[in-house]
Enzyme design. Structure first.
Site, PDB file in Angstrom:
ATOM      1  N   ARG A 272       0.784  -1.074   0.022  1.00 43.32           N
ATOM      2  CA  ARG A 272      -0.084  -0.041  -0.058  1.00 43.32           C
ATOM      3  C   ARG A 272       0.899   1.344  -0.084  1.00 43.32           C
ATOM      4  NH1 ARG A 272      -3.104  -3.187  -1.468  1.00 43.32           N
ATOM      5  NH2 ARG A 272      -5.418  -3.914  -0.346  1.00 43.32           N
TER       6      ARG A 272
ATOM      7  N   GLU B 251      -2.491   7.160  -5.105  1.00 46.40           N
ATOM      8  CA  GLU B 251      -2.312   6.046  -6.009  1.00 46.40           C
ATOM      9  C   GLU B 251      -1.774   6.505  -7.488  1.00 46.40           C
ATOM     10  OE1 GLU B 251      -2.270   2.487  -7.219  1.00 46.40           O
ATOM     11  OE2 GLU B 251      -3.393   2.721  -5.308  1.00 46.40           O
TER      12      GLU B 251
ATOM     13  N   HIS C 293       0.365  -0.353 -10.472  1.00 48.56           N
ATOM     14  CA  HIS C 293      -0.318  -1.286  -9.661  1.00 48.56           C
ATOM     15  C   HIS C 293      -0.665  -2.490 -10.423  1.00 48.56           C
ATOM     16  CE1 HIS C 293      -3.015  -1.320  -5.893  1.00 48.56           C
ATOM     17  NE2 HIS C 293      -2.738  -2.400  -6.122  1.00 48.56           N
TER      18      HIS C 293
END
Length: 341
Positions: free
Chosen positions: A252, A280, A299
């Site tokens: 994370r 993100e 990601h």
């Protein structure tokens, strides 16, 4: 398990983004879903308040969820009085399974174990490529377009005897440890919930986090996102990493102080492999996109492409177990969520 003809087919509704359903369910997966569940495999719920879904939700015994499933709040669950279980065709359920689910006694299963494998594979590839200094050699070759003196350029490269630190004995952390066993690496582990005896059984040495930061050539993060893990690697802890060390984050983004890490990377003191960041998606002017000592990916370490087949079939395995009256192989329990992603 009982034969397919002996199993009942529980009423099942799919809840996820339509594009996720399309990516998960190829023809074989659709056939298998129809065989085990009473469902419309092409009907997908993404809005629990939509009138066209009310009848299906009212009769649902199983909710088969995926990425994009909205939170299962009290009012949402009121529309599903027959719901007994949630089977998630992905990893973390924290985005949609709420306290209201546990209060109603719902059981929950997840394909987190199946999703752990590609993340661990990505991590191990990153560890080995980092040790080999692949980015440095690629950059030198591109610039020279001629023979490169690798004995001088990569005098300190290689994976023989390197020290790797794993932060978190999560599913993925344990997979990484297992996949690293064939290599000539020394592995240290930090996990406040693990005993030294348990770490020894994993074949690693348990140390505190500051010792791990100081001792390792590569540090890989596999801890959950919790209030106490926010900025686990802040400026002070990043400063403990030895010059030339690499930080890998596939967990994370919030585990790392992005501003402090960026300063270290711009200075060239550290290297990083970052599949997740905070935020993100980094701002377009972030130097991390262009730094030669950073491998930045959007990601992608988790299940993608044909790996999604592993996820959906793991979820269908759980659905078959439920239909047969058997316990889940990958149950999710509320008391474990504090220590999971």
């Amino acid at each position: 398990m009982p034969s397919p003809s002996a199993r009942r087919r529980p009423r099942t509704v799919l809840a996820m983004e339509p594009r996720v359903r399309d990516a998960l369910f190829d023809a074989a997966a659709v056939d298998r879903l129809i065989a085990v569940a009473n469902t419309d495999p092409f009907a997908v719920v993404q809005d629990f308040s939509a009138a066209e879904h009310m009848a299906a939700l009212a009769g649902a015994e199983v909710l088969l969820t995926g990425w994009g499933c909205p939170p299962l709040t009290e009012s949402v669950l009121d529309r599903m009085p027959r719901l007994r279980t949630v089977v998630h065709a992905a990893g973390s359920v924290k985005h949609h399974v709420t306290d209201a689910c546990w209060a109603r006694g719902l059981t929950v299963a997840s394909a987190a174990e199946a999703n752990a494998l590609p993340v661990a594979e990505y991590t191990v590839a990153a560890i080995l490529f980092t040790g080999k200094r692949v980015l440095d050699s690629q950059r030198a070759y591109r610039q020279r377009r001629d023979r490169v003196d690798m004995l001088n350029l990569l005098a300190g490269a290689g994976n023989f005897g390197r020290t790797v630190g794993v932060v978190g004995a999560s599913r993925i952390g344990r997979r990484v440890i297992a996949l690293l066993r064939p290599y000539d690496l020394r592995v240290l582990l930090y996990d406040p919930y693990l005993s030294a005896e348990e770490a020894s059984r994993l074949g690693v040495r348990l140390v505190d986090l500051d010792e791990l930061a100081r001792a390792c050539d590569v540090v890989s993060l596999h801890a959950p996102e919790l209030p106490e893990t926010r900025h686990l690697f802040d400026g002070a802890r990043l400063s403990l990493l030895r010059d030339g060390a690499t930080l890998i984050n596939t967990a994370r983004g919030s585990l790392v102080d992005t501003e402090a890490l960026t300063a270290e990377l711009v200075a060239g003191r550290l290297n990083a492999v970052l599949d997740v960041t905070e935020p993100e998606v980094l701002p377009g002017d972030s130097p991390l996109y262009d730094l030669p000592n950073v491998l930045l990916t959007p990601h992608v370490a988790g299940s993608l492409g044909n790996e999604l087949g592993r996820l959906v079939h793991a979820a269908l395995d759980e659905l078959e177990r439920y239909a047969a009256g058997l316990p889940f192989a990958g149950p999710v329990r509320p008391e474990d969520l504090h220590r999971s992603a």
